[in-house]
Design a protein around this motif. Structure first.
Motif, PDB file in Angstrom:
ATOM      1  N   TYR A 131       0.488  -0.857  -0.120  1.00 46.66           N
ATOM      2  CA  TYR A 131       0.201   0.040   0.181  1.00 46.66           C
ATOM      3  C   TYR A 131       1.027   0.903  -0.456  1.00 46.66           C
ATOM      4  N   GLY A 132       0.722   2.134  -1.562  1.00 47.61           N
ATOM      5  CA  GLY A 132       1.842   3.384  -0.913  1.00 47.61           C
ATOM      6  C   GLY A 132       0.630   4.548  -1.560  1.00 47.61           C
ATOM      7  N   LEU A 133       1.687   5.597  -0.428  1.00 47.51           N
ATOM      8  CA  LEU A 133       1.083   7.036  -0.955  1.00 47.51           C
ATOM      9  C   LEU A 133       2.575   7.502  -1.022  1.00 47.51           C
ATOM     10  N   GLY A 134       1.634   8.845  -1.743  1.00 48.15           N
ATOM     11  CA  GLY A 134       3.304   9.567  -2.464  1.00 48.15           C
ATOM     12  C   GLY A 134       2.996  10.956  -1.264  1.00 48.15           C
ATOM     13  N   ILE A 135       3.766  11.213  -0.430  1.00 47.36           N
ATOM     14  CA  ILE A 135       3.420  12.573   0.619  1.00 47.36           C
ATOM     15  C   ILE A 135       4.109  13.438  -0.439  1.00 47.36           C
ATOM     16  N   THR A 136       5.513  13.681  -1.002  1.00 47.51           N
ATOM     17  CA  THR A 136       5.792  14.846  -1.980  1.00 47.51           C
ATOM     18  C   THR A 136       4.288  15.227  -2.365  1.00 47.51           C
ATOM     19  N   ARG A 137       4.158  14.612  -3.173  1.00 50.08           N
ATOM     20  CA  ARG A 137       3.385  14.579  -4.677  1.00 50.08           C
ATOM     21  C   ARG A 137       1.688  14.644  -4.266  1.00 50.08           C
ATOM     22  N   LEU A 138       1.070  14.324  -2.988  1.00 48.89           N
ATOM     23  CA  LEU A 138       0.446  14.755  -1.971  1.00 48.89           C
ATOM     24  C   LEU A 138       0.158  16.033  -1.732  1.00 48.89           C
ATOM     25  N   LEU A 139       1.629  16.522  -1.475  1.00 52.23           N
ATOM     26  CA  LEU A 139       1.661  17.529  -0.941  1.00 52.23           C
ATOM     27  C   LEU A 139       1.102  18.901  -1.899  1.00 52.23           C
ATOM     28  N   ALA A 140       1.511  18.580  -3.578  1.00 59.47           N
ATOM     29  CA  ALA A 140       0.977  19.580  -4.530  1.00 59.47           C
ATOM     30  C   ALA A 140       0.153  19.086  -4.838  1.00 59.47           C
ATOM     31  N   SER A 141      -0.879  17.928  -5.017  1.00 60.87           N
ATOM     32  CA  SER A 141      -2.025  17.667  -5.307  1.00 60.87           C
ATOM     33  C   SER A 141      -2.528  18.077  -4.362  1.00 60.87           C
ATOM     34  N   ILE A 142      -2.850  18.622  -3.663  1.00 55.74           N
ATOM     35  CA  ILE A 142      -4.133  19.130  -2.514  1.00 55.74           C
ATOM     36  C   ILE A 142      -3.571  20.772  -2.947  1.00 55.74           C
ATOM     37  N   ILE A 143      -2.601  20.966  -3.313  1.00 59.26           N
ATOM     38  CA  ILE A 143      -2.553  23.175  -3.477  1.00 59.26           C
ATOM     39  C   ILE A 143      -2.892  22.831  -5.117  1.00 59.26           C
TER      40      ILE A 143
END
Length: 627
Positions: A498-510
């Protein structure tokens, strides 16, 4: 003095000390106390910029890339590699804290694995050869092969294989938050597609498929809770397992117009799938795009002469793509066998390479026979296969495969790449779903459950998480075995990933939450929840510090989520624009009007709503909102 008394300083002892010592001692106390008590922008590394970042290396920047640079949250080190500055790191820490909380609630334990891995386990699973050029490979001074980890399936499986021997030690759920490395050919879009990124990866080990499926469902629910706490629109889609492998897979997406993925969903029943995996019911009436499409005419005459397309599709001009299906013999001396594959869809449909590969074998598809020669290399074609997509016979039941024969001689384009001049004219025709679905296709679930043709809609989205039911894909070759309760032979553990991209999540939220002024952070992960901005007037700065203390107390958090913009060299208006750019959820303005009226202004970033309050009521205002 009152603050010093609250801090427990012995004022009487200070008063009787020699004058010289008092002068040296008091400033040290005051400086230390002030620096730890209140967060101040004047002491923060937050290099905001009014510059409009638009292009980098000839590519247009996406909004998240622009805003992270302008808001002073990241800086580029090299192509696809970034330094995260303190404000950005605070957001990442809060995202990680939410993840930690939800995963610990379902019995997961956190660990840390190395980023530089030996090639040994990757050779055992075969991924050393199959992963491709995205993998960073390197050698140590002894010539041993290593890689910078793009993922950790092999590493964690080898670890558990050494430490677990009995069913009594299972289940195990371990995860980490660490850096990953992938040599992207075209690193772009800032943190959305970089060469180095932060990722959470969870690995689970169970005694049976049934137990592994229960774990899978628990993790999916935990992921949903994480996304809800982040406070952004998201979708969960059925997905392909790709190079990771396994039998069951879902993707988590944040909805955004700059997303590289397309998600199809049914508003009636909630069925959601990514474009690559989606199954849709094609409307029986051909679209204008299908009837008006004109092909390059390399193979349509074959299709008409072979009578392999149902008569209902006579008005649809097919679109063709080609591929080479290679089969290797165990005897390396013998030449490989190559099958020419032609995939025919209606003119308004794109061929789905993943569906084709799953149906008949992995291959690369090209547009023309001329491009096919590059895929062949020195090899030659031994036989042919024609794949007819459902878009060429909409509304009809799937047809059975059949063998057909070319009338007349084999076309020159085919004979030129054939291994033998006497290549058989007979070849196989297979029918199936080889196309990408699109908006307007019918929902397959509604057709089965309701018998109705409910249209699906398409949304652009950014993939930020992926879950896989791996089964024994890694535990079997890496000997991650356990002794079952029945005391029979050891069995391989059932795994999930189960993966979750943390830095990608940061950018996606913006990407999902911004406007022309700047970022709009959800309260749960904002670098600071409240900023106090003040004019340079001494009375205002003193009042601002009192307001800071009241807000901090009202938020009732262990670590302060309030910051005061006390910069002396900037105007109140500049500070307010900076606050909007950075995206603090709440701003309290202590301007010069406060000295006349005793009122401060509170602004909410998301809604733009404003309140004028007497400063003593600040405490109850924030406490009532339960921030």
């Amino acid at each position: 003095m009152a603050l010093m008394q609250q801090a427990g300083f012995n004022l009487r002892a200070l008063s009787i000390a020699p004058a010289g010592q008092r002068n040296l001692f008091i400033p040290r106390i005051a400086t230390r106390y002030a620096s730890t008590f209140r967060h101040r922008v004047s002491r923060a590394l937050v290099p905001t910029s009014k510059q409009k970042f638009v292009h980098v290396a000839g590519q247009e920047m996406v909004p998240s890339q622009q805003l992270l640079l302008r808001a002073g949250m990241m800086r580029q080190s090299s192509s696809g590699i970034y330094t995260i500055l303190p404000y950005g790191q605070r957001v990442l820490d809060k995202i990680e804290a939410i993840i930690d909380d939800e995963l610990e609630n379902i019995g997961c334990q956190k660990l840390s694995m190395p980023n530089m891995l030996t090639s040994d386990n990757w050779r055992i699973t075969g991924r050393w050869e199959t992963t491709g050029q995205e993998m960073f490979k390197l050698k140590d001074r002894k010539g041993a092969d290593f890689l910078l980890a793009p993922t950790h399936e092999e590493e964690v499986t080898a670890l558990i294989a050494k430490e677990v021997q009995s069913y009594r030690q299972l289940p195990i759920r371990v995860y980490q938050v660490g850096r990953k490395f992938r040599d992207e050919l075209r690193a772009r879009s800032g943190l959305l597609r970089g060469k180095e990124f932060l990722m959470k990866d969870l690995y689970t080990f169970d005694v049976s498929e049934e137990e592994a499926m229960k774990t899978y469902d628990e993790v999916l629910l935990a992921y949903r809770r994480i996304m809800e706490r982040l406070g952004v629109p998201y979708a969960v889609a059925e997905a392909d397992t790709g190079n990771i492998g396994g039998t069951h897979s879902h993707e988590f997406h944040i909805l955004s117009r700059v997303g590289e993925d397309s998600v199809l969903s049914c508003a009636s029943c909630g069925y959601t799938s990514n474009e690559e995996r989606a199954i849709g019911i094609i409307p029986t009436e051909p679209t204008k795009a299908a009837t008006k499409f004109r092909n390059s005419a390399q193979l349509p005459k074959w299709i008409e002469s072979l009578d392999v397309v149902p008569r209902s599709a006579v008005r649809i001009n097919p679109k063709i793509q080609f591929g080479i299906l290679k089969k290797y013999t165990t005897d390396e001396i013998q030449p490989e066998s190559c099958t020419l594959v032609a995939v025919a869809t209606s003119g308004d449909r794109d061929v789905n390479g993943i569906k084709v590969s799953k149906a008949i074998g992995k291959m690369e598809l090209v547009e023309t026979l001329e491009e096919l020669k590059a895929l062949l290399g020195e090899s030659k074609v031994d036989d042919m296969m024609l794949c007819i997509d459902q878009s060429l016979y909409p509304g009809q039941v799937p047809l059975r495969p059949k063998n057909v024969e070319i009338s007349g001689s084999v076309p020159d384009e085919i004979s030129a790449i054939a291994r033998s001049e006497n290549m058989s004219k007979s070849f196989k025709v297979v029918y199936g779903d080889y196309h990408n679905c699109k908006s307007g296709d019918g929902c397959p679930h509604c057709l089965v459950t309701k018998g109705s043709m409910e249209p699906m809609g398409m949304t652009r989205a950014i993939e930020i998480g992926h879950t896989f039911m791996l089964g024994t894909k890694y535990s079997q070759p890496l000997n991650a075995l356990f002794m079952p309760a029945t005391n029979q032979d050891p069995e391989p553990m059932q795994m999930g990933c189960y993966g979750l991209g943390i830095t990608r999540l940061l950018a996606s939220i913006i990407e999902a939450s911004h406007d022309r002024k700047g970022i709009i952070w959800p309260t749960s992960i904002a670098p600071y929840r409240v900023v106090i901005v003040t004019s340079e007037d001494e009375g205002c700065t003193t009042a601002a510090e009192e307001v800071y203390d009241m807000v901090h107390k009202a938020l009732d958090t262990r670590s302060s989520d309030v910051i005061i913009d006390d910069r002396a060299e900037t105007t109140l208006g500049f500070k307010m624009k900076d606050a909007e750019l950075i995206g603090y959820p709440w701003m309290v303005v202590v301007g010069k009007g406060f000295l006349r009226t005793g009122l401060v202004e509170v602004q909410q970033r998301e809604t733009g709503e404003k309140w004028s309050l007497e400063w003593p009521s600040i405490y109850s205002f924030f406490q009532e909102r339960g921030l």
